[in-house]
Scaffold this motif. Structure first.
Motif, PDB file in Angstrom:
ATOM      1  N   HIS A   1      82.256  49.454  71.029  1.00 61.78           N
ATOM      2  CA  HIS A   1      80.729  49.831  71.446  1.00 61.78           C
ATOM      3  C   HIS A   1      80.564  51.260  71.615  1.00 61.78           C
ATOM      4  CE1 HIS A   1      78.768  46.041  71.291  1.00 61.78           C
ATOM      5  NE2 HIS A   1      79.917  45.406  71.858  1.00 61.78           N
ATOM      6  N   LEU A   2      81.515  52.127  72.055  1.00 63.35           N
ATOM      7  CA  LEU A   2      81.363  53.384  72.041  1.00 63.35           C
ATOM      8  C   LEU A   2      80.915  53.957  70.463  1.00 63.35           C
ATOM      9  CD1 LEU A   2      83.907  54.570  74.771  1.00 63.35           C
ATOM     10  CD2 LEU A   2      81.513  54.678  74.879  1.00 63.35           C
ATOM     11  N   ILE A   3      81.852  53.388  69.711  1.00 63.82           N
ATOM     12  CA  ILE A   3      81.910  53.968  68.462  1.00 63.82           C
ATOM     13  C   ILE A   3      80.228  53.524  67.936  1.00 63.82           C
ATOM     14  CG2 ILE A   3      82.595  53.529  66.118  1.00 63.82           C
ATOM     15  CD1 ILE A   3      84.271  55.475  67.461  1.00 63.82           C
ATOM     16  N   THR A   4      80.104  52.303  67.962  1.00 61.87           N
ATOM     17  CA  THR A   4      78.629  51.883  67.444  1.00 61.87           C
ATOM     18  C   THR A   4      77.411  52.541  67.950  1.00 61.87           C
ATOM     19  OG1 THR A   4      79.786  49.692  67.473  1.00 61.87           O
ATOM     20  CG2 THR A   4      77.461  49.737  66.642  1.00 61.87           C
ATOM     21  N   GLY A   5      77.780  52.804  69.365  1.00 63.65           N
ATOM     22  CA  GLY A   5      76.528  53.636  70.138  1.00 63.65           C
ATOM     23  C   GLY A   5      76.563  55.035  69.575  1.00 63.65           C
ATOM     24  N   LYS A   6      77.745  55.586  69.454  1.00 64.85           N
ATOM     25  CA  LYS A   6      77.604  56.960  68.850  1.00 64.85           C
ATOM     26  C   LYS A   6      77.369  57.256  67.431  1.00 64.85           C
ATOM     27  CE  LYS A   6      80.521  61.058  68.075  1.00 64.85           C
ATOM     28  NZ  LYS A   6      81.616  61.995  68.388  1.00 64.85           N
TER      29      LYS A   6
END
Ligand SMILES: CC(C)(CO)C(=O)C(=O)O
Length: 442
Positions: free
Chosen positions: A410-415
């Motif tokens: 989710h950190l990657i998708t969020g970024k």
């Protein structure tokens, strides 16, 4: 001599033998293993089957770095098979024509150029047409590339090198040209694509094509479209996979492969530049999982930290994160039903052994930007769903919570979402800025 060598099981063609063979080949003393022509290989693969003779043609879909390298390697054989590059739009075909219809691979700064590829282009309605050859286009070469009125026919052998998240869409466009006699070889990072493909594109096992999967580790960087640099020699580990071969692990299993599978395995393992070896399905999964563990650590952390692979090793915090991710990854891999009963799994996939493996790859590729950092920076979709996302999904099936991998995903998708929103707030100068800022055509 040649006969004896060619009758040996492909699975016993070890890495050492293939490297050794290719070295002899490079120094001008081709070993018997590399001496057969593609036509002889096609004939031998078809021996004993009742089907029509094989044309031996190989189609390649996804002409990025890996697809270009494979096409170039096949064309550089002493006996190159007929090769068709499948292009998903006219823009890509025009770019190819601008490159004088060639693919260049540079090794130690020297460009090696290969030509003679056939091309097919898909139109917006999903129909593939052969692009006219230079000869058909006449001296000016300016005619429409779509003058050939006859749509392209069935495909015997297809190598798919699109990224994991594009594979299902790309296959939807070409599925109608594949039959249960065809073989499709998938080469991409990440895991779980074939499961989705079977659900969405080939739900009926009886009408599905045969599959080969490959783990590719050559170091490539893009110079321009259709021009790449070969930075480090790796290997291409291949195995037939899927319902038709899953239960066959003995050395004689290849006898039951479809003729096109035998042909493609033979062709690829006898193409020196690929340094390709044949593995059993269980052996291949283990290589895939090792690569997955590396990609689950190096790719997202470098993309979040905006650093090179080597910089991970100089941060206590990053190495802690990798270690914690690997505890979850190791627990999931060791519990996978498809690996139960395979000797040595707990040792090979212990968190500590995976950590040492990840560190060795980060050290070897220290100056590289990971593919995920490049994807994030170029605003392309990342492969996170097929890296940490795969671990989370398999963990859920097995009752193992992977909270850290879930968070990383989710950190990657969020970024990626935040960057896309930031870009949208900027007013583009021209239509072209919108068209070319996005995904690079493959
Ligand atoms: C091994 C690694 C992380 C090397 O950069 C890679 O495969 C990637 O960037 O996708």
């Amino acid at each position: 001599m040649q006969h004896i060598l060619r009758c040996r099981s492909l699975w016993r063609a070890s890495t050492l033998e293939t490297c050794f063979g290719s070295r002899l080949h490079v120094y001008g003393e081709p070993k018997a293993r590399f001496a057969s022509t593609w036509a002889q290989d096609a004939e031998e693969a078809n021996r004993g089957s009742n089907g029509p003779p094989l044309s031996g043609r190989v189609h390649i879909l996804g002409i990025g770095n890996v697809g270009s390298f494979i096409a170039h390697s096949l064309a550089a054989r002493s006996s190159p098979p007929p090769i068709t590059l499948c292009m998903h739009n006219k823009l890509l075909y025009n770019a190819y024509r601008q490159r004088k219809e060639s693919i260049a691979v540079s090794i130690h700064g020297m460009d090696n150029i290969q030509k003679g590829f056939d091309v097919e282009v898909v139109d917006p309605n999903g129909t593939w047409y052969p692009a006219p050859s230079k000869h058909d286009r006449g001296p000016g070469g300016t005619e429409s590339p779509f003058f050939n009125p006859e749509a392209s026919g069935p495909i015997e052998n297809l190598i798919v090198c699109t990224k994991a998240h594009h594979t299902v869409l790309a296959m939807e466009e070409i599925a109608h040209r594949l039959t249960p006699e065809s073989t499709v070889c998938f080469i991409h990072n990440g895991m779980g694509v074939i499961d989705i493909l079977n659900q969405k594109v080939f739900p009926n096992p009886e009408t599905r094509p045969n599959y080969i999967q490959g783990v590719f580790s050559h170091g490539l960087t893009r110079k321009e479209q259709f021009s790449i640099a070969h930075m480090g020699v790796g290997t291409t580990i291949l195995s037939p996979v899927g319902h038709r071969v899953a239960h066959l692990t003995g050395p004689d299993a290849e006898k039951s492969w479809a003729p096109t599978t035998k042909y493609l395995m033979q062709l690829l393992t006898l193409t020196p530049a690929l340094v390709a070896t044949a593995e059993t399905p269980a052996g291949l999964i283990q290589y895939q999982l090792e690569k997955l563990a590396v990609n689950c650590c190096i790719n997202p952390i470098t993309a979040l930290g905006e650093c090179n692979n080597g910089e991970l090793l100089y941060s206590f915090s990053y190495t802690r994160v990798m270690r914690l991710l690997l505890f979850e990854i190791s627990a999931v891999i060791c519990a996978l039903p498809e690996l139960q009963g395979v000797p040595g799994i707990e040792d090979r996939f212990s968190a500590e052994r995976l950590r040492r493996y990840v560190v060795s790859i980060a050290r070897m590729t220290a100056r590289n930007e990971s593919s995920m950092l490049q994807d994030i920076n170029n605003r392309r979709t990342t492969e996170i769903e097929y890296f940490n996302g795969y671990i989370v999904r398999r963990g859920e099936e097995l009752g193992i919570k992977c909270a850290l991998n879930y968070m990383i995903k989710h950190l990657i998708t969020g970024k990626a979402t935040a960057l896309a929103q930031r870009d949208r707030a900027e007013v583009p100068f021209s239509h072209e800025d919108i068209m070319f800022d996005g995904e690079e055509p493959q």
